[in-house]
Write an enzyme that holds these catalytic residues in place. Structure first.
Site, PDB file in Angstrom:
ATOM      1  N   HIS A 272       7.372   2.757  -4.220  1.00 46.12           N
ATOM      2  CA  HIS A 272       7.258   1.339  -3.942  1.00 46.12           C
ATOM      3  C   HIS A 272       8.569   0.657  -4.265  1.00 46.12           C
ATOM      4  O   HIS A 272       9.239   1.033  -5.219  1.00 46.12           O
ATOM      5  CB  HIS A 272       6.132   0.712  -4.778  1.00 46.12           C
ATOM      6  CG  HIS A 272       5.676  -0.603  -4.249  1.00 46.12           C
ATOM      7  ND1 HIS A 272       6.304  -1.782  -4.586  1.00 46.12           N
ATOM      8  CD2 HIS A 272       4.689  -0.917  -3.383  1.00 46.12           C
ATOM      9  CE1 HIS A 272       5.696  -2.772  -3.947  1.00 46.12           C
ATOM     10  NE2 HIS A 272       4.724  -2.278  -3.209  1.00 46.12           N
ATOM     11  N   ASP A 330      -2.071   2.494  -1.323  1.00 46.54           N
ATOM     12  CA  ASP A 330      -2.531   3.202  -0.136  1.00 46.54           C
ATOM     13  C   ASP A 330      -2.940   4.644  -0.415  1.00 46.54           C
ATOM     14  O   ASP A 330      -3.510   5.301   0.449  1.00 46.54           O
ATOM     15  CB  ASP A 330      -1.424   3.194   0.933  1.00 46.54           C
ATOM     16  CG  ASP A 330      -1.206   1.796   1.471  1.00 46.54           C
ATOM     17  OD1 ASP A 330      -2.198   1.081   1.646  1.00 46.54           O
ATOM     18  OD2 ASP A 330      -0.041   1.419   1.692  1.00 46.54           O
TER      19      ASP A 330
END
Ligand code: CMC
Length: 395
Positions: A272, A330
């Site tokens: 991320h 996710d």
């Protein structure tokens, strides 16, 4: 050209001031309006979270009731939208359909077209939050070749969505509270995430004074990509491929490919831009995954086992440790959605549904900011110096 700061990918540029969402990437902390995501996901529902993001405070009991009924009263979409939808091929990707449908809302609702008018923005906000589940379910039903299911306003936001997805004329859908809660939590966890690519897109698009529905459609388009909202779909496809090639036994081999920079293979659902620690949403999602799989008797789901194995290996592997790569939201959301019966190509549509409120809250914040002007980045020009157009014969 030296006047401008060059910051590809905006690694160190703050594009705005915002009071909505706070992320501490090193700690792995996410707060909406100061409230930890863990508390919101446990003690509030998605519409409470929407109210909070839009208004800055959680609703009291009467505000909560009013907001719920306001949203619920706007769940139907204009009947004519169906004919617009029917222009798509049945095998169109739901995100292509959704980009079109959300953009098309600007052609249907003429009393909410002026982004600079707070009343217009307010009604556009309610319409979008209310109608997104209807549109996502319609995109799904259309792809399946099944009749559309109209919303039912006595159900919860998540319950109504599930019914519009799974009821058929032959059999109504009875809402399972565990699944309903899980879907509501998926919505809450995706509701906002400060200045990510799609939110920045919505801000930039809206900064021209465009129609509010058009600005949100731009966000949907951006979210589609596999580096952003499309990662949940890409992650599940990855898990299915590993499973098909031999499952847990092949994890080591797969990880070697991920670590080989020339392979082009990434561990989807990992890494991320902001989190350099465990994404707090991934933790909550894993918890929800456990609950849903237990409820449905799928505790031995091979993809869940595979995901946990990948995570375990990654968290101990130097490649991931050095780069501070942890599971993101996710990584587990696809497994939950798949267990519920949501098809893989609809995952990103559900993300878009949930993120709509964040996009709107950010758009509102931008337009209410006295310093707001059209977003217009500059460039460092690297092209040709001035030259003359040669005659055709000399080119
Ligand atoms: N698998 C393998 N290597 C990775 C991964 C991954 N998933 N993510 C990052 N890296 C490596 C990357 O190759 C780079 O290595 P090096 O320093 O040797 O060149 C290093 O880690 C830093 O990564 P980056 O690509 O420079 O970081 P970024 O901030 O530009 O990208 C990201 C962030 C999310 C796009 C990226 O981590 C990624 O592609 N992850 C997989 C896709 C994904 O799960 N996206 C969902 C993000 S969360 C939800 C959302 O936003 O929608």
């Amino acid at each position: 050209t030296g006047m401008f700061t060059y910051d590809p990918g905006f690694l160190s540029t703050a594009s705005c001031q915002s009071a909505i969402t706070y992320i501490d990437g090193d700690k792995g902390e996410l707060l909406y309006r100061g409230y930890p995501i863990e508390q919101l996901a446990t003690n509030c529902d998605y519409l409470d979270t929407c109210y909070l993001l839009l208004n800055g405070e959680l609703p009291n009991e009467s505000q909560r009731k009013d907001f719920h009924s306001l949203v619920i009263n706007h769940t139907m979409v204009h009947e004519q939208m169906q004919y617009f939808l029917r222009g798509f091929r049945r095998d169109a990707h739901p995100m292509a359909v959704l980009t079109g449908l959300v953009g098309a809302m600007s052609a249907f609702y003429h009393d909410s077209t002026d982004i600079n008018n707070p009343e217009h923005r307010q009604i556009a906000a309610i319409r979008l939050i209310a109608k997104m589940p209807t549109l996502v379910a319609m995109a799904y039903k259309y792809g399946m070749g099944q009749p559309f299911v109209y919303p039912r306003n006595d159900l919860s936001y998540a319950g109504n969505f599930l019914r519009m997805m799974f009821a058929t004329p032959c059999e109504d859908y009875v809402v399972n509270p565990v699944i309903e809660r899980a879907v509501d939590r998926i919505f809450t966890l995706h509701a906002d995430h400060e200045q990510n690519a799609s939110t920045s897109t919505v801000r930039l698009c809206g900064s021209s004074g465009t129609n509010p529905f058009a600005a949100i459609a731009a966000g949907v388009a951006c979210l589609w990509g596999p580096a952003h909202g499309g990662a949940n779909e890409a992650c599940l496809n990855m898990l299915e491929e590993i499973q098909a090639s031999g499952g847990v036994a092949k994890v080591g081999e797969f990880m070697e490919k991920v670590k080989d920079k020339n392979s082009g293979v990434k561990l989807m659902g990992f890494g991320h831009r902001v989190y350099k620690n465990y994404d707090p949403r991934a933790k909550l999602m894993q918890e929800t995954c456990n609950e849903v799989l237990a409820e449905l008797g799928l505790e031995n789901d091979p993809l869940f086992k595979l995901a946990k194995e990948l995570e375990k290996i990654a968290l101990e592997d130097d490649y991931f440790v050095q780069r501070k790569l942890y599971p993101n939201v996710d990584f587990y959301s696809g497994i939950v959605q798949r267990a519920i019966g949501i098809p893989v190509n609809l995952f990103t549509g559900i993300f878009a549904l949930a993120r709509t409120v964040g996009w709107i809250a950010q758009l509102n914040e931008m337009i209410s900011d006295p310093e707001y002007k059209i977003g217009r980045p500059r460039q460092l020009f690297t092209g040709s110096v001035k030259r003359d157009v040669p005659p055709l014969a000399q080119r």
